[in-house]
Design an enzyme around this catalytic site. Structure first.
Site, PDB file in Angstrom:
ATOM      1  N   MET A 186       0.816  -1.202   0.000  1.00  0.00           N
ATOM      2  CA  MET A 186       0.000   0.000   0.000  1.00  0.00           C
ATOM      3  C   MET A 186       0.862   1.270   0.000  1.00  0.00           C
ATOM      4  O   MET A 186       0.395   2.344   0.365  1.00  0.00           O
ATOM      5  CB  MET A 186      -0.931   0.005   1.217  1.00  0.00           C
ATOM      6  CG  MET A 186      -1.785  -1.244   1.344  1.00  0.00           C
ATOM      7  SD  MET A 186      -2.860  -1.540  -0.068  1.00  0.00           S
ATOM      8  CE  MET A 186      -4.062  -0.244   0.136  1.00  0.00           C
ATOM      9  N   GLN A 223       3.733   0.991  10.003  1.00  0.00           N
ATOM     10  CA  GLN A 223       4.376  -0.158   9.381  1.00  0.00           C
ATOM     11  C   GLN A 223       5.783   0.225   8.942  1.00  0.00           C
ATOM     12  O   GLN A 223       5.974   1.179   8.190  1.00  0.00           O
ATOM     13  CB  GLN A 223       3.576  -0.656   8.184  1.00  0.00           C
ATOM     14  CG  GLN A 223       4.103  -1.982   7.657  1.00  0.00           C
ATOM     15  CD  GLN A 223       3.156  -2.632   6.673  1.00  0.00           C
ATOM     16  OE1 GLN A 223       3.375  -2.560   5.480  1.00  0.00           O
ATOM     17  NE2 GLN A 223       2.104  -3.263   7.173  1.00  0.00           N
ATOM     18  N   CYS A 251       6.302  -7.446   1.801  1.00  0.00           N
ATOM     19  CA  CYS A 251       6.278  -6.656   0.574  1.00  0.00           C
ATOM     20  C   CYS A 251       7.308  -7.189  -0.423  1.00  0.00           C
ATOM     21  O   CYS A 251       8.487  -7.343  -0.088  1.00  0.00           O
ATOM     22  CB  CYS A 251       6.563  -5.186   0.881  1.00  0.00           C
ATOM     23  SG  CYS A 251       6.520  -4.122  -0.577  1.00  0.00           S
ATOM     24  N   LYS A 266       4.073  -8.570   9.853  1.00  0.00           N
ATOM     25  CA  LYS A 266       3.278  -8.969   8.695  1.00  0.00           C
ATOM     26  C   LYS A 266       4.180  -9.792   7.784  1.00  0.00           C
ATOM     27  O   LYS A 266       5.301  -9.380   7.483  1.00  0.00           O
ATOM     28  CB  LYS A 266       2.741  -7.765   7.932  1.00  0.00           C
ATOM     29  CG  LYS A 266       1.871  -8.141   6.727  1.00  0.00           C
ATOM     30  CD  LYS A 266       1.317  -6.902   6.041  1.00  0.00           C
ATOM     31  CE  LYS A 266       0.308  -7.292   4.956  1.00  0.00           C
ATOM     32  NZ  LYS A 266       0.944  -7.952   3.803  1.00  0.00           N
TER      33      LYS A 266
END
Length: 313
Positions: free
Chosen positions: A1, A53, A83, A122
């Protein structure tokens, strides 16, 4: 994002759900430590609860970034190990960290040592030729041993060689059952599932499967009303009726006016609002007005009202 969930986007999303945990776009630890951290970390107090994040792979640098960020009052620090972008790989962080759970454990331990709030992770279920059934339990066990109590798992592998970041969001197959298995294997760990979730109904379905949370990315951005309006009632048991999309637009107007008065441009905010009426009559007119007029000199809240008229007129 990255480049999507900036502070304007988060404020907009907060108006749709008072309770959902919002995440910043990923910010690298080196950028915070050596760059303009005030610009990178500033946010509106009304965005909370809000997680920062972080991207990085150096324990000391991540700890330094958390120390700096603490004065900004975030509710959580999340280390991104999912990512797959080229920029992230070149910095030896993001999904490539799935190959080095020991380093991830060192990173989160260092972050926890200086953080007054939760440090979370994450991740993906694996990368490249890894066997997720083998590597994911080991990865989770290492970060749990380092003190992590909450983790979000994107239920796809990331192919760091051969697929673009966009392709990595769609081509590797989803494996929701494996994430459910991780909850059974680590029952005391708070596990959120991520990947391919497109609606609020799908959110509640995952929760019914035993997940502690559901992280929604692209769908919450491109069709936010379908995911966020009603989330407080469906997920958190809030009483009363959900807001309408029209309510949200009207609530955004004072924020937009303040931004324009401070020298900002309308499209910096409205670019995040284009999908609000997705699937409704007039949605195309809403998008057209904001896209074509929102970048012009003098674009104002009147432009937003005109766009709203294409939906409700």
């Amino acid at each position: 994002m990255m480049d999507w969930t900036d502070r304007h986007c988060r404020y907009f999303h907060r108006l749709m759900s008072a309770k959902a945990l919002l995440y910043t776009e990923m910010v690298t630890a080196p950028a915070i430590v050596r760059g303009d951290h005030a610009r990178l970390l500033a946010h509106d107090a009304r965005e909370h609860p809000l997680a920062l994040q972080l991207g990085g792979s150096d324990p000391d640098e991540l700890a330094a970034a958390v120390r700096i960020a603490t004065e900004f009052g975030y509710d959580e620090y999340n280390l991104n190990c999912g990512c797959p972008s080229d920029r992230v790989q070149s910095g030896t962080f993001g999904a490539v960290l799935m190959k080095d759970p020991g380093r991830v454990a060192e990173c989160v331990a260092a972050m926890r040592d200086v953080s007054p709030v939760d440090v979370t992770v994450k991740c993906r279920i694996g990368v490249d030729e890894q066997e997720p059934e083998e590597v994911l339990p080991e990865f989770i066990a290492r970060v749990v041993a380092a003190g992590v109590e909450r983790i979000s798992i994107h239920a796809r592998k990331a192919w760091l060689q051969g697929l673009s970041p966009k392709e990595n969001r769609d081509i590797p197959p989803l494996d929701y059952p494996l994430v459910y298995e991780m909850k059974a294997l680590f029952p005391h760990l708070h596990i959120s599932i991520n990947g391919g979730v497109m609606s609020l109904d799908e959110v509640t379905a995952h929760l019914e499967q035993g997940m502690d949370g559901v992280m929604v990315g692209r769908a919450a951005y491109h069709a936010p009303a379908d995911v966020l309006l009603g989330a407080d009632q469906a997920v958190y048991g809030a009483e009363g009726s959900a807001k309408t999309a029209e309510d949200v637009v009207l609530e955004m107007l004072p924020y937009i006016e303040a931004h324009l008065e401070s020298g900002g441009r309308l499209h910096q905010i409205t670019r995040h609002m284009l999908g609000l009426f997705t699937g409704r009559p007039g949605a195309r007119g809403w998008r057209r007005v904001l896209s074509e007029q929102g970048t012009r000199d003098g674009a104002s809240v009147a432009t937003v009202r005109e766009a709203l008229g294409r939906v409700t007129g």
